[in-house]
Design an enzyme around this catalytic site. Structure first.
Site, short mmCIF file in Angstrom:
data_model
loop_
_atom_site.label_atom_id
_atom_site.label_comp_id
_atom_site.label_asym_id
_atom_site.label_seq_id
_atom_site.Cartn_x
_atom_site.Cartn_y
_atom_site.Cartn_z
N LYS A 111 0.84 -1.20 0.00
CA LYS A 111 0.00 0.00 0.00
C LYS A 111 0.88 1.24 0.00
O LYS A 111 1.76 1.39 0.85
CB LYS A 111 -0.86 0.03 1.27
CG LYS A 111 -2.14 -0.77 1.16
CD LYS A 111 -2.87 -0.79 2.47
CE LYS A 111 -3.83 0.35 2.65
NZ LYS A 111 -4.59 0.24 3.91
C1 E4P Z 1 -8.16 0.69 4.36
O1 E4P Z 1 -7.29 0.02 3.86
C2 E4P Z 1 -7.99 1.41 5.63
O2 E4P Z 1 -7.19 0.63 6.48
C3 E4P Z 1 -9.28 1.64 6.37
O3 E4P Z 1 -10.39 1.18 5.70
C4 E4P Z 1 -9.39 2.95 7.06
O4 E4P Z 1 -10.63 3.00 7.71
P1 E4P Z 1 -10.98 4.01 8.89
O5 E4P Z 1 -11.46 5.27 8.28
O6 E4P Z 1 -12.06 3.32 9.64
O7 E4P Z 1 -9.73 4.19 9.71
#
Ligand code: E4P
Length: 233
Positions: free
Chosen positions: A83
Site C-alpha cells: 500500500k
Molecule cells: C483501508 O485500507 C484502511 O485501512 C481503512 O479502511 C481505514 O478505515 P478508517 O477510516 O475506519 O480508519
C-alpha cells in the site's frame, strides 16, 4: 464482491477465515500499532492464515524510501500487496512497482480524479475511504459510483477496494455499485452475519424439537446401506 477484513488482529482474522468468508486483509499503520506486537511476528502469523491478498503499508514519504520498504514487504510472501499513499511520490513508486510485477494498492483516496490517476500509474487496487468522506459531510458512496463508472468506461483493470466502511449498509451499497472488494472492520462483518430473525427462528426450531421429545438416530442404528463409509489412513 470480495470481502477483506480491515484489521491486523489475528484472532478476528482466524475466526472469519475459518468460516470461509474471508478473501483478504487490509492493514494500515494505525491497525498494526493497535496490536502492540513485533511487526514481523504479527505479519508472519497473518500470512500463515490468509492465502489471499494481504495489504501492508509503507511508511516512508519519499519514492526511494517507499520502494525500499515495498521490496522488504513484498519479499515476505507473494500474496503481499504494497500500500502506497495517494501522493506524487506514491504514484512514482507504484509505477515502478507495477513494472516489477509487484501488486500495489493506492490508499487514502477521496475523489474520482485521484482514483483515475492511481489507475494510470498502474495500481492493482485503489482504496477510496468512504466512511471518512461521510464523516466530513460528503457522500462517500457517490465517489464509489463515479470511480466504478469511470473504470468501466475505459476498461481499466484497477480494482475498486471500498475502504473505511462503517456499517453493513455500506457493504450492500458497494456490492450494488459493482465494486470489486469491500474491506471492513470485524464488527461490521459480525453485523452482516447476524440477524435477529435467524436467532428467533433457531430458538423456535429447537424448542419445538425438544417439546416433541425427538432425537436423531445413532449412526450405528442405521441400516448398513445408509452408514457413512469411514476412511482410515
Ligand atoms: C483501508 O485500507 C484502511 O485501512 C481503512 O479502511 C481505514 O478505515 P478508517 O477510516 O475506519 O480508519
Amino acid at each position: 464482491m470480495k470481502i477483506f477484513l480491515d484489521t491486523a488482529n489475528v484472532v478476528a482474522i482466524k475466526t472469519y477465515a475459518d468460516m470461509g468468508v474471508l478473501d483478504g486483509i487490509t492493514t494500515n499503520p494505525t491497525l498494526i500499532a493497535k496490536e502492540n506486537r513485533d511487526f514481523l511476528g504479527l505479519v508472519s502469523e497473518i500470512l500463515q492464515i490468509v492465502k489471499g491478498p494481504v495489504n501492508l503499508e509503507v511508511v516512508s514519504q519519499t519514492t526511494e524510501g517507499m520502494l525500499d520498504e515495498a521490496h522488504t514487504l513484498a519479499a515476505l510472501s507473494p500474496n503481499v500487496v504494497v500500500k502506497c499513499p495517494m501522493t506524487s511520490a506514491g504514484l512514482v513508486a507504484v509505477k515502478s512497482l507495477h513494472k516489477e510485477g509487484i501488486n500495489t494498492n493506492i490508499t487514502l483516496v477521496f475523489s474520482p480524479n485521484q482514483a483515475l490517476l492511481a489507475a494510470k500509474a498502474g495500481a492493482t487496487y485503489v482504496s477510496p475511504f468512504i466512511g471518512r468522506l461521510d464523516d466530513a459531510g460528503h457522500e462517500g458512496m457517490k465517489v464509489i459510483e463515479d470511480i466504478v463508472k469511470i473504470y468501466e468506461n475505459y476498461e481499466i483493470d484497477t480494482q475498486v477496494l471500498v475502504a473505511s466502511i462503517r456499517h453493513p449498509v455500506h457493504v450492500v451499497d458497494a456490492a450494488r455499485l459493482g465494486a470489486h472488494i469491500a474491506t471492513m472492520p470485524p464488527d461490521v462483518l459480525d453485523k452482516m452475519l447476524k440477524h435477529p430473525l435467524t436467532d428467533i427462528g433457531l430458538e423456535r426450531f429447537l424448542d419445538d424439537w425438544q417439546k416433541a421429545g425427538l432425537k436423531l438416530p445413532d449412526r450405528g442404528a442405521l441400516p448398513a446401506k445408509n452408514r457413512p463409509i469411514v476412511q482410515r489412513a
